[in-house]
Design an enzyme around this catalytic site. Structure first.
Site, PDB file in Angstrom:
ATOM      1  N   ARG A 106     -13.412 -46.903  -4.140  1.00  6.70           N
ATOM      2  CA  ARG A 106     -14.059 -46.445  -5.153  1.00  6.70           C
ATOM      3  C   ARG A 106     -14.601 -45.026  -5.104  1.00  6.70           C
ATOM      4  NH1 ARG A 106     -14.300 -50.050  -9.159  1.00  6.70           N
ATOM      5  NH2 ARG A 106     -14.108 -52.443  -8.128  1.00  6.70           N
TER       6      ARG A 106
ATOM      7  N   ILE B  38     -17.279 -42.004  -5.100  1.00 10.24           N
ATOM      8  CA  ILE B  38     -18.501 -42.016  -5.010  1.00 10.24           C
ATOM      9  C   ILE B  38     -19.259 -41.307  -6.402  1.00 10.24           C
ATOM     10  CG2 ILE B  38     -19.208 -39.817  -4.037  1.00 10.24           C
ATOM     11  CD1 ILE B  38     -20.737 -41.408  -2.033  1.00 10.24           C
TER      12      ILE B  38
ATOM     13  N   HIS C 174      -5.210 -36.961  -1.387  1.00  7.65           N
ATOM     14  CA  HIS C 174      -5.434 -38.173  -2.022  1.00  7.65           C
ATOM     15  C   HIS C 174      -5.242 -37.961  -3.481  1.00  7.65           C
ATOM     16  CE1 HIS C 174      -8.687 -35.314  -2.179  1.00  7.65           C
ATOM     17  NE2 HIS C 174      -9.205 -35.699  -3.405  1.00  7.65           N
TER      18      HIS C 174
HETATM   19  P1  AMP Z   1     -11.237 -33.606  -4.618  1.00  7.41           P
HETATM   20  O1  AMP Z   1     -12.241 -33.052  -5.417  1.00  7.41           O
HETATM   21  O2  AMP Z   1     -10.080 -33.839  -5.594  1.00  7.41           O
HETATM   22  O3  AMP Z   1     -10.869 -33.112  -3.233  1.00  7.41           O
HETATM   23  O4  AMP Z   1     -11.642 -35.036  -4.575  1.00  7.41           O
HETATM   24  C1  AMP Z   1     -12.690 -35.497  -3.685  1.00  7.41           C
HETATM   25  C2  AMP Z   1     -13.303 -36.770  -4.282  1.00  7.41           C
HETATM   26  O5  AMP Z   1     -14.032 -37.500  -3.249  1.00  7.41           O
HETATM   27  C3  AMP Z   1     -14.455 -36.216  -5.315  1.00  7.41           C
HETATM   28  O6  AMP Z   1     -14.210 -37.066  -6.535  1.00  7.41           O
HETATM   29  C4  AMP Z   1     -15.854 -37.088  -4.433  1.00  7.41           C
HETATM   30  O7  AMP Z   1     -16.469 -37.498  -5.565  1.00  7.41           O
HETATM   31  C5  AMP Z   1     -15.083 -38.176  -3.721  1.00  7.41           C
HETATM   32  N1  AMP Z   1     -15.970 -38.491  -2.536  1.00  7.41           N
HETATM   33  C6  AMP Z   1     -16.535 -37.506  -1.782  1.00  7.41           C
HETATM   34  N2  AMP Z   1     -17.137 -38.453  -0.906  1.00  7.41           N
HETATM   35  C7  AMP Z   1     -16.836 -39.581  -0.933  1.00  7.41           C
HETATM   36  C8  AMP Z   1     -17.266 -40.687  -0.244  1.00  7.41           C
HETATM   37  N3  AMP Z   1     -18.218 -41.019   0.746  1.00  7.41           N
HETATM   38  N4  AMP Z   1     -17.035 -41.994  -0.859  1.00  7.41           N
HETATM   39  C9  AMP Z   1     -15.953 -42.183  -2.022  1.00  7.41           C
HETATM   40  N5  AMP Z   1     -15.645 -40.957  -2.478  1.00  7.41           N
HETATM   41  C10 AMP Z   1     -16.014 -39.665  -2.343  1.00  7.41           C
END
Ligand code: AMP
Length: 116
Positions: A31, A33, A101
């Protein structure tokens, strides 16, 4: 720009916690965060070799296809099988983690919400 190991590699290694919803030999999903939709999952190849979806498509198209297939499976399990798949590609497009991702968004999505 890129951190190694990435935050997602640390999640895969269980060095930092995450709500993991799927795992195979090559892919993990958990999920987000900071959810932007009722269902907001991240589907991530375990390798951090590819920074973005264009690199992944060029370097390992089968792995990209697997990500899409896992996204569908998760949408089947977590919502009504319909989903929005987002790959932010590059800083100015909102990418903050340079370990490729897919964002899988589902539930009641607002029209016009293409990113976050
Ligand atoms: P992006 O901005 O497309 O690179 O997506 C990175 C995503 O990773 C963002 O939506 C963040 O909320 C998510 N994210 C960052 N750190 C974590 C974490 N520790 N656990 C889950 N999601 C995370």
């Amino acid at each position: 720009m890129s951190d190694s190991p990435s935050i997602f590699t640390k999640i895969i290694a269980r060095e930092i916690p995450a709500d993991i919803v799927f795992e195979s030999d090559s892919v993990i999903a958990f999920r987000d965060i900071a959810p932007q939709a009722p269902v907001h999952l991240l589907v991530v190849p375990k390798t951090e070799q590819f920074a973005n979806v264009a690199q992944l498509a060029a370097g390992n198209p089968e792995l990209l296809a697997e990500l899409v297939s896992v996204a569908q499976q998760l949408a089947d399990e977590h919502t009504n099988s319909e989903f929005r798949l987002i790959f932010n590609t590059g800083e100015s497009a909102g990418q903050t983690v340079f370990h490729v991702h897919a964002h899988v968004l589902g539930g009641h999505l607002e029209e016009g919400t293409l990113g976050h």
